[in-house]
Design a protein around this motif. Sequence first.
Motif, PDB file in Angstrom:
ATOM      1  N   TRP A 186       2.367   6.697  -1.275  1.00 14.54           N
ATOM      2  CA  TRP A 186       1.185   5.846  -1.183  1.00 14.54           C
ATOM      3  C   TRP A 186       0.910   5.248  -2.563  1.00 14.54           C
ATOM      4  CZ3 TRP A 186      -0.576   4.736   3.473  1.00 14.54           C
ATOM      5  CH2 TRP A 186      -0.408   5.659   4.513  1.00 14.54           C
ATOM      6  N   THR A 187       0.481   4.008  -2.593  1.00 11.48           N
ATOM      7  CA  THR A 187       0.048   3.372  -3.839  1.00 11.48           C
ATOM      8  C   THR A 187      -1.233   4.062  -4.292  1.00 11.48           C
ATOM      9  OG1 THR A 187       0.997   1.306  -3.045  1.00 11.48           O
ATOM     10  CG2 THR A 187      -0.553   1.143  -4.874  1.00 11.48           C
ATOM     11  N   PHE A 221      -2.687  -0.412  -7.742  1.00 10.03           N
ATOM     12  CA  PHE A 221      -2.899  -1.631  -6.944  1.00 10.03           C
ATOM     13  C   PHE A 221      -2.877  -2.850  -7.858  1.00 10.03           C
ATOM     14  CE2 PHE A 221      -4.392   1.710  -4.177  1.00 10.03           C
ATOM     15  CZ  PHE A 221      -3.878   1.309  -2.951  1.00 10.03           C
ATOM     16  N   TRP A 232       0.824  -1.205   0.000  1.00 11.99           N
ATOM     17  CA  TRP A 232       0.000   0.000   0.000  1.00 11.99           C
ATOM     18  C   TRP A 232       0.862   1.260   0.000  1.00 11.99           C
ATOM     19  CZ3 TRP A 232      -4.823  -0.695   3.749  1.00 11.99           C
ATOM     20  CH2 TRP A 232      -5.619  -1.748   3.248  1.00 11.99           C
ATOM     21  N   LEU A 243      -9.001  -3.405   0.052  1.00 10.15           N
ATOM     22  CA  LEU A 243      -8.438  -2.106   0.393  1.00 10.15           C
ATOM     23  C   LEU A 243      -9.270  -1.377   1.439  1.00 10.15           C
ATOM     24  CD1 LEU A 243      -7.557  -0.702  -3.170  1.00 10.15           C
ATOM     25  CD2 LEU A 243      -6.131  -2.085  -1.643  1.00 10.15           C
ATOM     26  N   SER A 244      -8.584  -0.584   2.253  1.00 11.51           N
ATOM     27  CA  SER A 244      -9.260   0.406   3.110  1.00 11.51           C
ATOM     28  C   SER A 244      -8.572   1.731   2.862  1.00 11.51           C
ATOM     29  CB  SER A 244      -9.124   0.070   4.599  1.00 11.51           C
ATOM     30  OG  SER A 244      -9.628  -1.190   4.902  1.00 11.51           O
ATOM     31  N   ASN A 245      -9.310   2.679   2.340  1.00 13.65           N
ATOM     32  CA  ASN A 245      -8.768   4.011   2.096  1.00 13.65           C
ATOM     33  C   ASN A 245      -8.242   4.616   3.397  1.00 13.65           C
ATOM     34  OD1 ASN A 245      -8.153   6.446   0.972  1.00 13.65           O
ATOM     35  ND2 ASN A 245     -10.245   6.955   0.335  1.00 13.65           N
ATOM     36  N   LEU A 262      -7.218   7.794   3.626  1.00 18.03           N
ATOM     37  CA  LEU A 262      -7.330   9.246   3.494  1.00 18.03           C
ATOM     38  C   LEU A 262      -7.792   9.914   4.793  1.00 18.03           C
ATOM     39  CD1 LEU A 262      -7.003  11.398   1.258  1.00 18.03           C
ATOM     40  CD2 LEU A 262      -9.422  11.112   0.743  1.00 18.03           C
TER      41      LEU A 262
END
Length: 228
Positions: free
Chosen positions: A188-189, A195, A182, A208-210, A212
């Motif tokens: 950051w990817t 991905f 990630w 995935l979990s964002n 942000l």
Amino acid sequence: PANDIDSLRQTLIAGSIQVQQQIISKLADLGNEGLDVLIEFLRKRSDTPATWIDGKAYQVLYNSDAPLAKEFLLSSFPEGIVPLKSDCGIDYHPLQQLLASQDFQAADRLTIQKMCELAGPAALQRKWLYFTEVDSFPIIDLQTINHLWLVHSEGKFGFSVQREIWLALGKNWDNFWPKIGWKNGNNWTRYPHEFIWDLSAPKGHLPLSNQLRGVRVIAALFAHPAWK
Ligand code: UYC
């Protein structure tokens, strides 16, 4: 020849997981005779919880055009090999279908959507989660989502896989991100094109979990009683 099929059948029952994995791939290329062996294998194991080996055998049948395979799945596993249990009436069959066809990118999107559905109408409209909403997710639903990912990814993807990696790293987020692909150095990817949407990804890469809005949502997922 029947002899080869027979020795593959024997080895499939008795072999280690790595051997079973190879046999399933070989059987996939042997037409109806190979499919018959996979059908027998799944049928014999249907009274114990599905593992990713069952998932691999199931996927060969699921992605085959052979009427033999289609009829078997329709009568024996119409909703897949993972029981689609939910405490709040959520339908996980569409997620099962995407994962069985190895469409990991669409499955990832749907996983986020299903979790918003779990959190309720406000989250469904917002399209992202508060960590407090994750805390009150039903155990059974998280386990169903996770089991689907595990079984259809050769054990590579799923929240429980990510959580084990995070625990092994002493709960250190800065070491965790690069480990699951990630983050690379300071970068950051980028979502979605950077991905990796197949099984060549690092272990724990999906779902995935964002990040942000911070780590609290994924921390709440890892702290959930579903994994005890
Ligand atoms: N994104 O970078 N992400 C989005 C990831 C970050 C960003 C969605 C994961 C870093 C923006 C998913 C990583 C960051 C949007 C993910 C990642 C960032 C967005 C779609 C590695 C900038 C547009 C679902 C940790 C430095 C949407 C969703 C918005 C979307 C996943 C930016 C699944 C695992 C810190 C601007 N990123 N995300 O949540 O909310 O929208 O504005 O994690």
